[in-house]
Design a protein around this motif. Structure first.
Motif, PDB file in Angstrom:
ATOM      1  N   TRP A   1       0.813  -1.202   0.000  1.00 33.29           N
ATOM      2  CA  TRP A   1       0.000   0.000   0.000  1.00 33.29           C
ATOM      3  C   TRP A   1       0.860   1.272   0.000  1.00 33.29           C
ATOM      4  O   TRP A   1       0.421   2.320  -0.471  1.00 33.29           O
ATOM      5  CB  TRP A   1      -0.939  -0.001   1.212  1.00 33.29           C
TER       6      TRP A   1
ATOM      7  N   ASP B   1      -0.273   0.778 -17.925  1.00 29.89           N
ATOM      8  CA  ASP B   1      -1.714   1.011 -17.845  1.00 29.89           C
ATOM      9  C   ASP B   1      -2.134   2.200 -18.694  1.00 29.89           C
ATOM     10  O   ASP B   1      -3.224   2.210 -19.275  1.00 29.89           O
ATOM     11  CB  ASP B   1      -2.139   1.242 -16.393  1.00 29.89           C
TER      12      ASP B   1
ATOM     13  N   THR C   1      -5.603  -3.635 -15.567  1.00 33.26           N
ATOM     14  CA  THR C   1      -4.969  -2.463 -14.966  1.00 33.26           C
ATOM     15  C   THR C   1      -4.991  -2.558 -13.443  1.00 33.26           C
ATOM     16  O   THR C   1      -5.836  -3.241 -12.859  1.00 33.26           O
ATOM     17  CB  THR C   1      -5.690  -1.177 -15.399  1.00 33.26           C
ATOM     18  N   LYS C   2      -4.080  -1.845 -12.825  1.00 28.88           N
ATOM     19  CA  LYS C   2      -3.912  -1.911 -11.369  1.00 28.88           C
ATOM     20  C   LYS C   2      -5.176  -1.514 -10.623  1.00 28.88           C
ATOM     21  O   LYS C   2      -5.553  -2.140  -9.628  1.00 28.88           O
ATOM     22  CB  LYS C   2      -2.743  -1.016 -10.942  1.00 28.88           C
ATOM     23  N   GLU C   3      -5.844  -0.473 -11.071  1.00 32.15           N
ATOM     24  CA  GLU C   3      -6.997   0.036 -10.338  1.00 32.15           C
ATOM     25  C   GLU C   3      -8.122  -0.991 -10.228  1.00 32.15           C
ATOM     26  O   GLU C   3      -8.954  -0.910  -9.325  1.00 32.15           O
ATOM     27  CB  GLU C   3      -7.519   1.310 -10.992  1.00 32.15           C
TER      28      GLU C   3
ATOM     29  N   ASN D   1      -6.610  -3.798  -3.967  1.00 35.28           N
ATOM     30  CA  ASN D   1      -7.392  -3.372  -2.810  1.00 35.28           C
ATOM     31  C   ASN D   1      -6.976  -4.221  -1.614  1.00 35.28           C
ATOM     32  O   ASN D   1      -6.328  -5.267  -1.765  1.00 35.28           O
ATOM     33  CB  ASN D   1      -8.894  -3.480  -3.074  1.00 35.28           C
TER      34      ASN D   1
END
Length: 493
Positions: free
Chosen positions: A19, A327, A418-420, A424
């Motif tokens: 994070w 990305d 993509t990362k988004e 989480n």
């Protein structure tokens, strides 16, 4: 109790590192052969297997790229061939599969006992389970890694989901086998046509129902025009949402594809059939180009137009650059790939060769910046640990928990890369839990055998930041392999 506590504390620590951001490598030369090789294997394959970094170094980066672009020249391991040979449904065509495993007509279904109905449903699961096993086997064990990576790419691009109905459960394996696999590095127009003809796609996006209103073949089932496939064909498969088409083009394309349907129990085995009595055979104008009214050839002409359109070249090039580089891919690279796409009439191999030889692909600023999807992460962990006798349910179950159940994307645009879409806190804890289990040898069948931490580190090229290395070094030996597999460096490629 102390050991469990160690796992928990270290897992939390690693999740915090993730994070906090990307790992900051401390290489003396960030463009060394070692880092270039790791970068290459992370992008052109699902990650290194034991001894692979050394093998690629010995053959040279350019030779490895060229060999992967020609998968037919690469010999597959006997272990893979042997395991695939035990999957009895892989060689059946769509009609054979439907007759043997598919749902029965209502009149025959009524005659079955409850036990017979359940047995029929269980038989249907055999096909889906074997298709998934074959996909995992090839992704983990195949020497033709770029081909497997591209199959993953194209399957998501031309997404079909088992959530779309029972017939797709029967056909999903043949969709990958017949519509995607043979053309993953071939010609885009051929690939586009193969997906357009496959019964899984025709059923999933409802084109099997697409009928000219008032035509001879219209009835209670085939009631009229269905625009679903036409819309997704342009928005998701070719031109892209900003590709320059209008609503009228969607309607026209739907008319062009009236009569493109499926045949489940007879025919040539492909599952495709054109029904001329349900087709709108009027003259049409599609994307400004006249198409003379006729039959199935109208659809072929429309596919030709879409495959050659500049918007298609740009849309496909953007997605390839996003998949292999960043990305948010650099515009210059996208333009370069789109130009090559048009120059070669959609030769996928040529476009990829241009990509892998580009300065953008080798720009160190893009190293370790692509966050792995759940599929990529789990396959890479299985490869890195040399796992070869898999607990299939554990792999499939973890993908389900991470929201990437294979062949089951809930929307026709496929899983994101993509990362988004995947980064989480809940997903990170699940990944770390998986890393702990696989480090204990629990992914392999039989008695668990813990992963050798020294061998794992060598397999991964000791590709860890100073911060991660310090955590590993100062941790108990029995959790070091888990730390490597759960590290930020393992989450990125």
């Amino acid at each position: 109790m102390k050991k469990a506590s160690n796992y928990w504390i270290i897992s939390l620590l690693l999740s915090l590192i993730i994070w906090l951001g990307l790992p900051s490598h401390s290489y003396a030369d960030s463009q060394s052969i070692n880092t270039q090789t790791i970068h290459l294997l992370n992008r052109l394959s699902f990650g290194p297997r034991p001894g692979e970094i050394e093998r690629v170094k010995s053959m040279g980066i350019n030779s490895y790229i060229q060999s992967q672009l020609q998968p037919e020249t690469i010999r597959e391991p006997q272990q893979l061939t042997n395991q695939l040979s035990t999957l009895t449904t892989l060689d059946l065509n769509p009609v054979q599969l439907y007759n043997k495993y598919g749902p029965l007509p209502p009149r025959k279904q009524k005659k079955l006992t409850q036990k017979q109905k359940e047995a029929r449903i269980n038989r249907m699961r055999i096909i889906l389970n074997e298709a998934r096993k074959a996909n995992f086997l090839r992704a983990i064990l195949s020497n033709r890694q770029l081909q497997e990576v591209m199959i993953n790419f194209w399957f998501n691009h031309f997404s079909v989901s088992v959530s779309g109905g029972r017939p797709i459960r029967v056909w999903i394996g043949t969709y990958e086998r017949d519509a995607i696999r043979p053309y993953a590095l071939g010609n885009f127009r051929t690939l586009l046509g193969a997906t357009a003809h496959h019964p899984a796609m025709l059923f999933y996006l409802d084109n099997w129902l697409n009928t000219a209103p008032g035509s001879k073949g219209a009835n209670n089932t085939f009631k009229g025009l269905n625009e679903n496939y036409a819309r997704e064909l342009m928005e998701l498969h070719t031109l892209g949402v900003d590709g320059g088409y209008k609503q009228q083009d969607i309607v026209t394309l739907a008319k062009i594809f009236t009569g493109w349907g499926i045949i489940r129990r007879t025919g040539d085995g492909s599952g495709f059939k054109f029904y001329p009595d349900r087709h709108n055979n009027s003259d049409k104008i599609f994307l400004g180009i006249p198409i003379q009214g006729g039959g199935v050839e109208e659809g072929e002409k429309a596919l030709d137009i879409l495959a050659k359109h500049p918007s298609t070249a740009r849309f496909i090039s953007y997605k390839l650059a996003q998949y292999f580089v960043a990305d948010r891919p650099p515009g210059n690279l996208v333009n370069q790939l789109a130009q090559r796409f048009q120059e070669t009439n959609g030769n996928i191999r040529s476009v990829l060769e241009t990509l892998f030889n580009s300065s953008e692909f080798w720009n160190e600023n893009y190293y370790d910046r692509k966050f792995k999807t759940p599929y990529q992460y789990i396959i890479s962990a299985a490869r890195a640990t040399g796992t070869n006798k898999f607990r299939w349910n554990q792999i499939a179950g973890m993908l389900y928990q991470l929201g990437m159940h294979i062949y089951a994307c809930g929307t026709p645009d496929g899983y994101k890369n993509t990362k988004e879409a995947w980064l989480n806190s809940d997903a990170m804890m699940r990944r770390i839990s998986f890393a702990t289990n696989i480090s204990r040898g629990q992914l392999n069948q039989g008695k668990p055998k813990p992963i050798n931490r020294q061998q794992l580190s060598a397999t991964l090229g000791n590709n860890f930041s100073a911060q991660t290395q310090a955590i590993i070094k100062n941790s108990p030996n029995d959790v070091q392999a888990a730390l490597m597999l759960g590290s930020p460096e393992m989450m990125y490629k």
